[in-house]
Design an enzyme around this catalytic site. Sequence first.
Site, PDB file in Angstrom:
ATOM      1  N   GLU A  70      10.110   1.502  10.267  1.00 26.94           N
ATOM      2  CA  GLU A  70      11.000   2.657  10.022  1.00 26.94           C
ATOM      3  C   GLU A  70      10.162   3.893  10.286  1.00 26.94           C
ATOM      4  O   GLU A  70       9.270   4.211   9.500  1.00 26.94           O
ATOM      5  CB  GLU A  70      11.499   2.644   8.575  1.00 26.94           C
ATOM      6  CG  GLU A  70      12.288   1.403   8.182  1.00 26.94           C
ATOM      7  CD  GLU A  70      13.621   1.291   8.894  1.00 26.94           C
ATOM      8  OE1 GLU A  70      14.091   2.304   9.452  1.00 26.94           O
ATOM      9  OE2 GLU A  70      14.187   0.191   8.913  1.00 26.94           O
TER      10      GLU A  70
ATOM     11  N   GLU B  21       8.791  16.015  15.855  1.00 29.35           N
ATOM     12  CA  GLU B  21       9.103  15.989  14.427  1.00 29.35           C
ATOM     13  C   GLU B  21       8.195  16.969  13.672  1.00 29.35           C
ATOM     14  O   GLU B  21       6.981  16.913  13.806  1.00 29.35           O
ATOM     15  CB  GLU B  21       8.900  14.570  13.875  1.00 29.35           C
ATOM     16  CG  GLU B  21       9.359  14.441  12.429  1.00 29.35           C
ATOM     17  CD  GLU B  21       9.127  13.049  11.850  1.00 29.35           C
ATOM     18  OE1 GLU B  21       8.136  12.399  12.222  1.00 29.35           O
ATOM     19  OE2 GLU B  21       9.944  12.629  11.009  1.00 29.35           O
TER      20      GLU B  21
ATOM     21  N   GLY C  73       6.766   4.992   8.083  1.00 31.21           N
ATOM     22  CA  GLY C  73       5.800   6.074   8.283  1.00 31.21           C
ATOM     23  C   GLY C  73       5.946   6.666   9.664  1.00 31.21           C
ATOM     24  O   GLY C  73       7.032   6.633  10.260  1.00 31.21           O
ATOM     25  N   SER C  74       4.852   7.176  10.187  1.00 37.98           N
ATOM     26  CA  SER C  74       4.918   7.896  11.464  1.00 37.98           C
ATOM     27  C   SER C  74       5.047   6.939  12.648  1.00 37.98           C
ATOM     28  O   SER C  74       4.635   5.769  12.587  1.00 37.98           O
ATOM     29  CB  SER C  74       3.644   8.724  11.631  1.00 37.98           C
ATOM     30  OG  SER C  74       2.528   7.859  11.687  1.00 37.98           O
ATOM     31  N   THR C  75       5.568   7.475  13.730  1.00 33.57           N
ATOM     32  CA  THR C  75       5.707   6.693  14.957  1.00 33.57           C
ATOM     33  C   THR C  75       4.328   6.294  15.482  1.00 33.57           C
ATOM     34  O   THR C  75       4.126   5.177  15.963  1.00 33.57           O
ATOM     35  CB  THR C  75       6.493   7.516  15.991  1.00 33.57           C
ATOM     36  OG1 THR C  75       7.817   7.704  15.468  1.00 33.57           O
ATOM     37  CG2 THR C  75       6.576   6.816  17.339  1.00 33.57           C
TER      38      THR C  75
ATOM     39  N   LYS D 278       0.840  -1.196   0.000  1.00 35.28           N
ATOM     40  CA  LYS D 278       0.000   0.000   0.000  1.00 35.28           C
ATOM     41  C   LYS D 278       0.874   1.245   0.000  1.00 35.28           C
ATOM     42  O   LYS D 278       1.589   1.513   0.965  1.00 35.28           O
ATOM     43  CB  LYS D 278      -0.885   0.015   1.245  1.00 35.28           C
ATOM     44  CG  LYS D 278      -1.889   1.157   1.194  1.00 35.28           C
ATOM     45  CD  LYS D 278      -2.507   1.420   2.545  1.00 35.28           C
ATOM     46  CE  LYS D 278      -2.421   2.844   2.982  1.00 35.28           C
ATOM     47  NZ  LYS D 278      -2.403   3.881   1.991  1.00 35.28           N
TER      48      LYS D 278
ATOM     49  N   CYS E 119      12.940  11.739   6.214  1.00 37.60           N
ATOM     50  CA  CYS E 119      13.047  11.319   7.617  1.00 37.60           C
ATOM     51  C   CYS E 119      14.447  11.568   8.165  1.00 37.60           C
ATOM     52  O   CYS E 119      14.638  11.663   9.371  1.00 37.60           O
ATOM     53  CB  CYS E 119      12.695   9.840   7.724  1.00 37.60           C
ATOM     54  SG  CYS E 119      13.683   8.824   6.623  1.00 37.60           S
TER      55      CYS E 119
HETATM   56  P1  NAD Z   1       1.798   7.810   8.130  1.00 38.97           P
HETATM   57  O1  NAD Z   1       2.191   6.938   9.267  1.00 38.97           O
HETATM   58  O2  NAD Z   1       0.634   8.678   8.290  1.00 38.97           O
HETATM   59  O3  NAD Z   1       1.481   6.928   6.845  1.00 38.97           O
HETATM   60  C1  NAD Z   1       2.399   6.005   6.323  1.00 38.97           C
HETATM   61  C2  NAD Z   1       1.633   4.920   5.590  1.00 38.97           C
HETATM   62  O4  NAD Z   1       0.856   4.217   6.554  1.00 38.97           O
HETATM   63  C3  NAD Z   1       0.648   5.461   4.549  1.00 38.97           C
HETATM   64  O5  NAD Z   1       0.602   4.574   3.454  1.00 38.97           O
HETATM   65  C4  NAD Z   1      -0.671   5.445   5.303  1.00 38.97           C
HETATM   66  O6  NAD Z   1      -1.792   5.331   4.468  1.00 38.97           O
HETATM   67  C5  NAD Z   1      -0.500   4.200   6.156  1.00 38.97           C
HETATM   68  N1  NAD Z   1      -1.334   4.173   7.356  1.00 38.97           N
HETATM   69  C6  NAD Z   1      -1.896   5.202   8.026  1.00 38.97           C
HETATM   70  N2  NAD Z   1      -2.645   4.747   9.053  1.00 38.97           N
HETATM   71  C7  NAD Z   1      -2.529   3.400   9.053  1.00 38.97           C
HETATM   72  C8  NAD Z   1      -3.041   2.364   9.860  1.00 38.97           C
HETATM   73  N3  NAD Z   1      -3.859   2.601  10.889  1.00 38.97           N
HETATM   74  N4  NAD Z   1      -2.694   1.087   9.583  1.00 38.97           N
HETATM   75  C9  NAD Z   1      -1.844   0.809   8.565  1.00 38.97           C
HETATM   76  N5  NAD Z   1      -1.353   1.743   7.732  1.00 38.97           N
HETATM   77  C10 NAD Z   1      -1.679   3.028   7.980  1.00 38.97           C
HETATM   78  O7  NAD Z   1       3.121   8.609   7.719  1.00 38.97           O
HETATM   79  P2  NAD Z   1       3.272   9.665   6.566  1.00 38.97           P
HETATM   80  O8  NAD Z   1       2.639  10.933   7.020  1.00 38.97           O
HETATM   81  O9  NAD Z   1       2.868   9.072   5.282  1.00 38.97           O
HETATM   82  O10 NAD Z   1       4.859   9.845   6.495  1.00 38.97           O
HETATM   83  C11 NAD Z   1       5.586  10.714   7.310  1.00 38.97           C
HETATM   84  C12 NAD Z   1       6.267   9.959   8.424  1.00 38.97           C
HETATM   85  O11 NAD Z   1       7.050   8.908   7.889  1.00 38.97           O
HETATM   86  C13 NAD Z   1       7.240  10.829   9.215  1.00 38.97           C
HETATM   87  O12 NAD Z   1       7.112  10.528  10.579  1.00 38.97           O
HETATM   88  C14 NAD Z   1       8.592  10.375   8.718  1.00 38.97           C
HETATM   89  O13 NAD Z   1       9.661  10.572   9.614  1.00 38.97           O
HETATM   90  C15 NAD Z   1       8.338   8.928   8.505  1.00 38.97           C
HETATM   91  N6  NAD Z   1       9.329   8.350   7.619  1.00 38.97           N
HETATM   92  C16 NAD Z   1      10.259   7.517   8.149  1.00 38.97           C
HETATM   93  C17 NAD Z   1      11.239   6.982   7.338  1.00 38.97           C
HETATM   94  C18 NAD Z   1      12.296   6.053   7.896  1.00 38.97           C
HETATM   95  O14 NAD Z   1      12.976   5.413   7.105  1.00 38.97           O
HETATM   96  N7  NAD Z   1      12.457   5.969   9.196  1.00 38.97           N
HETATM   97  C19 NAD Z   1      11.256   7.285   5.975  1.00 38.97           C
HETATM   98  C20 NAD Z   1      10.286   8.147   5.477  1.00 38.97           C
HETATM   99  C21 NAD Z   1       9.314   8.677   6.298  1.00 38.97           C
END
Ligand code: NAD
Length: 519
Positions: free
Chosen positions: A286, A422, A264-266, A211, A320
């Site tokens: 990550e 962040e 994605g997000s923490t 996804k 990130c």
């Molecule tokens: P997000 O967590 O909102 O979304 C990431 C993905 O998860 C999206 O595809 C989203 O649709 C999906 N998602 C959202 N809610 C979900 C749920 N309940 N169950 C399963 N999937 C779900 O993050 P974002 O806003 O897309 O990205 C930004 C964040 O990603 C920042 O915190 C950034 O630091 C982090 N990030 C980390 C790295 C790393 O390698 N550590 C790399 C890039 C981004």
Amino acid sequence: MKCRILRQCFFNADVAPFNRSIVDYHRSVIGPVRHGITMQTIQNYIDGALCEALSGEHLACFEPATGKEYASIARSDRQDVERAVDAATRAFPAWSRTTAGERSRLLVKIADIIEARAEEFAQAESRDQGKPVWLCRVMDIPRAVANFRFFATEILHSSTRAHTGMGDGLNYTVRKPFGPVGCISPWNLPLYLFTWKVAPALAAGTTVVAKPSEITPFTAMMLAEVCIEAGLPPGVLNIIHGTGDVVGSAIVEHPGIKAVSFTGSTRVGQYIARTAGEMLKKVSLELGGKNATVVFADADFQRAVEQSVRAAFLNQGEICLCGSRVFVERSIYDRFRDAFVSETRKLVVGDPTDDGTRCGALASEQHMERVLSYIGLATREGGVIACGGERVHVDGRCRDGWFVEPTVIEGLPASCRTNTEEIFGPVVTLIPFDDEDDVCAMVNGTPYGLSASVWTENVHRAHRVADRIETGIVWVNCWLVRDLRTPFGGVKQSGIGREGGEESLRFFTEAKNICLRIE
Ligand code: NAD
């Protein structure tokens, strides 16, 4: 009306909790869209074919640089995930039995097709995400190609272990792919991070339900077209579009999904860890970061300034790994601050299609508002804005786009919210320090631990400080230099597990020990 109420709540709140508002925004504001004749639909890829969501519903897809809707996205739900998991489960036995050579040839073919269409991919990625096209040309798309090539060749050279010398037994280890797995990725480096998960999973011999972010889904659909053209067997890779709380959670919670690789997000990572923990699924997480750039007085001054500005603002600060806190040794602080601000002022904010643009648009209107709300918080916390701080209205076709000036803030303690939460945008703080103890304590004083970069000409200091910094990655006298063989990931709230090289292949496989009695 709903939209107005949401915006009001957002501004009344201090700063919005990260990402929850993005999901709420999509759920509440977009809804099914009207179909214009030229509006392209971003479709799912299930069992080898492109298809609409079973519900027939859509989300809107926006171009951040113009603020305008330009495509519609299949708004999938649990039924679509169910179909995808079925397809991936059926495809798994045959795919897991293919030889490394067969998988390698297919992945190289995928890489070659993306490369042949690189300009088209770069244009699409920029339009969907808001980043400059030139950056997609030199970073995002070449890296997606490299992800496929790297893992396609890595599997040709990997080996397993044997334990000998017991006398009556020979032990050897094999690594078995298990599947299907779920791969979920964010919006900041759309194809780059999507393929960073999908490529090793396919190379390891597992099947995938993936996804991409609903904010940047376009190049994932293009990848589906590439896989069809390359002849990837049906069901081996399935790509489902939709919101995270519906599609993402359906993938995570599906009993047929054996492991989840998430970036994605923490906040979402914590939910995945809880859910997967209950189900005893393997996870790789990550997550967010609040990375430090540390500049000692003995650093190569000019290089440290240029590279710390780049680390702060590349991709609009939406990486990130961006260095959003710059710690500068007090004896050079004023000189460094002046040079840093002067370099930052040179960054052109503008139309992502212009080669001269250094900062494009932020990925969503809601994210732009969140970044601006953090600048407001920084001011309330006593910070002084050295440059930037405002939304930018670019002339011409981008006048309604979501642009924010590269912003430099000083005068804040390391422990305040601006310096520990962040922001994930073009906002950086400058903080003076006195010595190694002082700076290490401040660098480590956040819940995150993803990366840091240290600038010094003293090799002993470089080793000492790199050793004391609590992150998964430390760069010395450089930033974002990536060797795909190295372990990549964070500590503390920045994640669990490592990606890259054999770490990724190990994640998507399980070790099995076979013990043979020998006379
Ligand atoms: P997000 O967590 O909102 O979304 C990431 C993905 O998860 C999206 O595809 C989203 O649709 C999906 N998602 C959202 N809610 C979900 C749920 N309940 N169950 C399963 N999937 C779900 O993050 P974002 O806003 O897309 O990205 C930004 C964040 O990603 C920042 O915190 C950034 O630091 C982090 N990030 C980390 C790295 C790393 O390698 N550590 C790399 C890039 C981004």
